[in-house]
Design an enzyme around this catalytic site. Structure first.
Site, PDB file in Angstrom:
ATOM      1  N   LYS A  44       0.853  -1.185   0.000  1.00 47.24           N
ATOM      2  CA  LYS A  44       0.000   0.000   0.000  1.00 47.24           C
ATOM      3  C   LYS A  44       0.893   1.240   0.000  1.00 47.24           C
ATOM      4  CE  LYS A  44      -4.028   1.812   2.591  1.00 47.24           C
ATOM      5  NZ  LYS A  44      -4.881   1.582   3.776  1.00 47.24           N
ATOM      6  N   SER A  58      -9.813   1.366   2.668  1.00 42.54           N
ATOM      7  CA  SER A  58      -8.962   2.201   1.845  1.00 42.54           C
ATOM      8  C   SER A  58      -7.855   1.448   1.093  1.00 42.54           C
ATOM      9  CB  SER A  58      -8.299   3.270   2.719  1.00 42.54           C
ATOM     10  OG  SER A  58      -7.419   2.668   3.645  1.00 42.54           O
ATOM     11  N   SER A 108      -9.901  -1.095   6.842  1.00 44.45           N
ATOM     12  CA  SER A 108      -9.322  -0.845   5.525  1.00 44.45           C
ATOM     13  C   SER A 108      -8.572  -2.012   4.900  1.00 44.45           C
ATOM     14  CB  SER A 108      -8.378   0.366   5.594  1.00 44.45           C
ATOM     15  OG  SER A 108      -9.133   1.548   5.585  1.00 44.45           O
TER      16      SER A 108
END
Ligand SMILES: [Mg+2]
Ligand SMILES: [Zn+2]
Lengths: 103, 484, 492
Positions: free
Chosen positions: C88, C163, C187
């Site tokens: 990420k 996310s 997330s």
């Protein structure tokens, strides 16, 4: 316990908060966030108005205390690498526009 | 400066002391003064995204030492974030202790006996440093600033006094005493000139018996002189305003040493709202009772106690509660401040007279970087020679000077300098000659005029090339004049 | 499958991390060949999926070559030898752009690696790219990225969740065998559920946060996405463990999570007590999702567990508490993005002071959702409101922790849906912030309590899209959760 109305959020509050948060918002953004924050805070009224007499706050999920490092020097970063990130630099320092006292 | 009659000043001081750790509070960068800009920086103290703080154990130890020396309670404490935007604060929040400081509720005793309360002595991180270019070179009106983050994250203890100080002189004495304590703990070097000790003053005025007035916080006090001048200026400024029917606004004011005045640092509509909350990247600090006890046991004697010890040895009272301090007590203050008390006490143990040792140390040894190397036995020997009349005061000082420079045996040094004390018969002959040469002066001496004694001593010194002992000359004269 | 257009690559057609590492370690396949396979998939489908902010070509090739050399020289290449992993883009990578999918970090190259990055590299993993996210991890759909949304590989018309949507999509599309996400309120678990993957939010402190760009420090945890429970366990074993650079770091939760998975596969969960959380398994949850929770419960029952319903009453307050605590911490964490030391700087026309520069930089650099949360958090901490909002939320956090502890006296593991629905269409929930926030209702409580949670695929919903179920346990119970997850997975 105060009434929800006592916490009523005004547009002026949002203008003040934007200043605290250092965000140059447009009038349209101020309007939008006034409505959005009012909505979210309205939802959060279940928490805000809860009777929490005698309940300790939890700042942190871990029960740890006394986490230390030894006072031993470790290598610092290369200055050129550090300043390469800077939007503006001069004389090996970070350059900023003038500071008008603490605000 | 004189404060107008009918007014009282109330002063509270905030002392920021940088701790004498090898590294910063939350990272391993060197805690060093005077390095090239931005060379002691890393992701943590630059506040780079993703970096995290880890607490320096030695900084905690030093903070606890300082708290103990200030008679504080040491408790469980929590770091908080103080949120405000400023370019020399890399994260745009300062990690500090807010509602739960490590040290609280202590006191500091001034040398004049007044007790000043210590509200708290908490840990926090220092900011970077900005210099301003263009315009006037000051913060206001400059074209821009350059920021160096070497100081960012240096560990500080912020020591907050109660509003207990009532004059600029007391404030000065407080800061001087604080510096001595900080140095004695080993926790800080107390150097105001390098900014490792910084003082902010909260000043207000009031009519006697009235509640506290509105205070102003004065910043940029870089020396004891600035502190005294700024407090007096600010107190009079406030008095003038109040007497003119105006109101004092609570604000932060900047002291200008050049202009000799304070000026407002920020506009009042910019009310501060620091939004403190517990720092989630750190865990609470909770020293065990064993650790607290170990710190207390390891603490050396504090200046106050050391002064007491000297005062006992000399028979002087160290802590006179009235404001006029005896000059001898100044010598005690100086000896302790200069860390010479151990030497003095050792010299006393070796047979030196305590008062003479204190005075000689205060006058001859201060400011010498070699004083710490002086052998107490040799120091005692010089003082004893002086006491016995075998060295004059001038000669004793010269021998001490030589001891500081090169060390050695005081008797041999005196001999090498030709400082054999004059034989009593030689001295008596000299005095007789002087009496014969100055009969009128001798008559005045006989009549009890004390000033003439000095004339004869001076003349004896001159004739003997400094070898005559002034005290012995005085004694001979007095006996010949039938005064003793 | 009801999806109109999919590029999804399932575990059947892709090698698992475990099998890749086994092959590479044994010299049966080269890390470079494994990388080439994944690169081909990226070249084919990334333009449609948009999982990545940055695809690493040279660096990945060098890392793969190093692994092959290590194998050839007879040294241990590490437990993740040759496994392609995506990160990420809120984890710092030295010298490589790290953006948080925000304009404000434009041009920034961190001068250091996050601890998880160093650990992955030391374990022989090959990092293939930095994945898209909702800006600063604030969102549940990856629509809040400054660089455009990521698409769900199961249905390109739908969101991957968020996310960590890019990290989920990268694995679901076969661009990487596993990936790392961060989970502040769900997330990792929510996108795992929406993309048909296993997603783990470890116990708070189990994985170092050093180098993870903070959203809400007391809630953030890094964790893995993987096709299988065993893969997730393997990756977590590598990244977990004490880090002296993170004060909130703890010792590794379990020495062997992989063996817990194998135990679950082999022996089931005899004697375990499973509780279905009443408050999180009713109102607001789609019927087809609830049906899959029942299926998961049955699988656990069939493997020897007892299953019952349990009330954890304060969890209904979780959403509100979270939307006060997380923005409050974020408002402070995101203060440093001020145009002084790194990233974007905007100097407004006609102004020469630093305050205006900061305000203009932040206004231009942050997107609408980030600004909304900064505003909300600043307000919640401000004078006069702290007690009513932030202070109250902290107390509710205590109540939630107490309620969970009570539940764990009677139950070993709790079961809930992960997400109220399957993957939704772009724009479906963007009009009103609360509509989006409610997506995290089931996942938020474990962030508040700091306890571990895992989302494991359990079939599909009425629309044919993946549904995940969530397992919750007390602090450091990862091994137990992995064992239960293995049982649910086995039924797929
Ligand atoms: Mg302070
Ligand atoms: Zn540093």
């Amino acid at each position: 316990m105060s009434e929800p109305a006592a916490r009523g959020l005004t547009r002026d509050d949002v203008v003040h908060v934007a200043k605290l948060a250092r965000l140059a918002l447009t009038d349209a953004e101020i309007d939008r966030y006034t409505a959005d924050l009012a909505g979210i805070l309205g939802h959060a009224e279940d928490v805000a108005s809860l009777d929490t007499e005698g309940v300790e706050p939890t700042a942190h999920p871990l029960p740890l205390v006394n986490v230390f490092r030894a006072d031993v020097v470790r290598p610092s970063l290369d200055r050129e690498e550090v300043l390469a990130c800077a939007p503006s630099s001069d004389q090996h320092q970070f350059r900023v526009p003038s500071i008008l006292g603490i605000a | 400066m004189v404060i107008k009659a009918g007014w009282e000043i109330v002063i509270g001081l905030e002392v920021h002391a940088e701790l004498a750790t090898a590294t910063k509070l939350f990272c391993g960068c060197a805690n060093a003064f005077g390095s090239e800009p931005n060379t002691n920086v890393c992701p943590v103290c630059l506040g780079l995204p993703g970096s995290l703080p880890v607490l320096n154990e030695q900084a905690v130890e030093y903070a606890m030492r300082i708290g103990t020396a200030l008679h504080c309670e040491i408790r469980r404490s929590v770091f908080s974030r103080k949120n405000y935007f400023y370019p020399d604060m890399p994260k745009d929040y300062q990690v500090t202790q807010y509602d739960l400081p490590i040290n609280s509720d202590g006191y500091l005793d001034l040398p004049n006996g007044k007790r000043i309360s210590i509200v708290r002595a908490h840990m926090e991180e220092d900011t970077g440093k900005s210099t301003h270019f263009g315009g006037t070179g000051r913060i206001q009106g400059s074209d821009g600033s350059l920021v160096d983050y070497n100081r960012s994250g240096v560990p500080l203890v912020e020591i907050v006094s109660g509003p207990d100080l009532t004059s600029a002189d007391d404030a000065k004495a407080y800061v001087a005493e604080m510096r001595s304590i900080l140095v004695a703990t080993g926790g800080s070097d107390g150097k105001m000139e390098e900014g490792s000790m910084r003082v902010d003053a909260n000043v207000s005025v009031r009519r006697p018996g009235q509640p506290l007035g509105t205070r102003c916080e004065i910043k940029n006090l870089n020396s004891l002189r600035s502190l005294v001048r700024a407090i007096d200026y600010e107190a009079n400024r406030q008095i003038d305003m109040l007497e003119a029917g105006e109101r004092v606004t609570q604000e932060t004011r900047h002291w200008s040493e050049d202009d000799g005045r304070t000026s407002s640092m920020r506009s009042k509509e910019e009310a501060m709202d620091y939004r403190y909350f517990p720092e989630p990247d750190l865990v609470p600090l909770d020293p065990s009772p064993e650790w607290v006890a170990r710190v207390a046991a390891g603490l050396p004697a504090m200046p106050h106690d050391r002064r007491r010890l000297l005062a006992t040895a000399t028979g002087w009272s160290a802590d006179r509660s009235d404001s006029g301090m005896a000059p001898d007590n100044d010598a005690v203050l100086t000896v302790v401040e200069q860390d010479l008390d151990a030497l003095v006490l050792a010299a006393v143990a070796a047979g030196a007279d305590a008062r003479r040792a204190v005075n000689r140390a205060a006058n001859e040894l201060t400011g010498s970087s070699r004083a710490a190397l002086l052998d107490p036995g040799a120091f005692a020997t010089v003082l004893r020679l002086e006491d016995d009349g075998r060295l004059t005061a001038t000669q004793a000082k010269a021998v001490i000077g030589e001891l500081l420079e090169h060390g050695g045996d005081p008797v041999a040094i005196a001999a090498a300098k030709g400082y054999e004390a004059l034989d009593t018969s030689v001295l008596e002959g000299l005095v007789d000659e002087l009496i014969a040469a100055h009969p009128a002066e001798f008559e005045r001496l006989r009549g009890g005029d004390p000033k003439v004694g000095g004339f004869f001593v001076g003349a004896a010194m001159k004739r003997s090339g400094g070898k005559a002992d002034g005290k012995a000359v005085t004694a001979l004269l007095r006996s010949k004049a039938g005064l003793s | 499958m009801g999806a109109s257009h999919a590029v999804h690559v399932g575990p059947g057609s892709s090698e698992t991390a475990v099998s890749i590492a086994d092959d590479v370690r044994a010299g049966r396949r080269s890390a470079q060949a494994v990388l080439a396979l994944h690169r081909t998939r990226i070249d084919t489908a990334e333009a449609e999926v948009h999982a990545f902010n940055l695809v690493l070509t040279d660096q990945a090739a060098e890392a793969a070559a190093r692994v092959d050399e290590t194998v050839a020289s007879g040294r241990d290449p590490g437990p993740l030898a040759g496994v392609p992993i995506a990160l990420k883009d809120n984890m710092c990578t030295r010298g490589l752009a790290t953006t948080c999918s925000s304009r404000i970090l434009e041009g920034w190259r961190p001068p250091y690696d996050a601890t998880v990055v160093s650990r992955l590299a030391a374990a022989g993993a090959v990092i293939v790219g930095k994945t898209n996210l909702d800006e600063f991890a604030m969102g549940s759909s990856t629509e809040n990225s400054a660089f455009g949304p990521t698409r769900n590989p199961h249905d390109l018309e739908r969101v991957p969740g968020g996310s960590s949507g890019g990290s989920a999509a990268a694995v679901a599309a076969g661009f990487a065998a596993a990936s790392l996400g961060s989970d502040t309120g769900g997330s990792i678990r929510q996108p795992a559920s929406l993309c048909g993957l296993v997603g783990v939010k470890p116990t708070y402190g189990a994985v170092s946060r050093y180098g993870l760009i903070a959203f809400a420090s007391s809630l953030d945890q890094i964790g893995p996405f993987a096709h299988t429970v065993e893969d997730a366990a393997l990756v977590l074993e590598v990244i977990a463990g004490h880090d002296p650079m993170d004060s909130t770091s703890i010792e590794s939760p379990a020495p062997s999570l992989v063996s817990a998975v194998q135990q679950g596969h082999a022996d089931g969960v005899h004697g375990l007590r499973i509780g279905i959380v009443t408050e999180l398994s009713g109102e607001g949850i789609s019927a087809d999702v609830l049906a899959r929770v029942e299926v998961a419960a049955n699988r656990l029952r069939d493997a020897g567990a007892t299953v019952d319903h349990v009330s954890v009453p304060s969890t209904v307050l979780g959403l509100s508490a979270y939307y006060l605590i997380a923005p409050a911490e974020a408002s402070s964490n995101l203060a440093r993005f001020d145009g002084v030391r790194f990233g974007l700087r905007m100097v407004p026309e006609g102004s020469a002071n630093v305050q205006d520069m900061m305000a203009a930089t932040r206004a231009a650099g942050f997107g609408a959702e980030v600004k909304r949360r900064i505003m909300l958090g600043t307000y919640a901490l401000s004078a006069g409101y702290y007690d009513a909002y932030y202070g109250q939320a902290q107390k509710v956090r205590t109540l939630i922790i107490n309620d969970f502890q009570r539940a764990y006296q009677s139950f070993d593991v709790l079961l809930t849906p992960t997400s109220p629905t399957t993957a939704f269409a772009f724009g479906a929930k963007t009009a009103d912030p609360m509509t989006m926030y409610i997506n995290d209702v089931c996942t938020i409580p474990s962030n508040l309590s700091g306890d571990p949670a895992i989302s494991v695929p359990c079939g599909v919903g009425d629309d044919g899209l993946p549904v995940g179920v969530q397992l919750l346990g007390p602090a450091l119970s990862e091994a137990l959760l992995f064992r239960c997850a293995a049982v649910i997975e086995k039924g797929n």
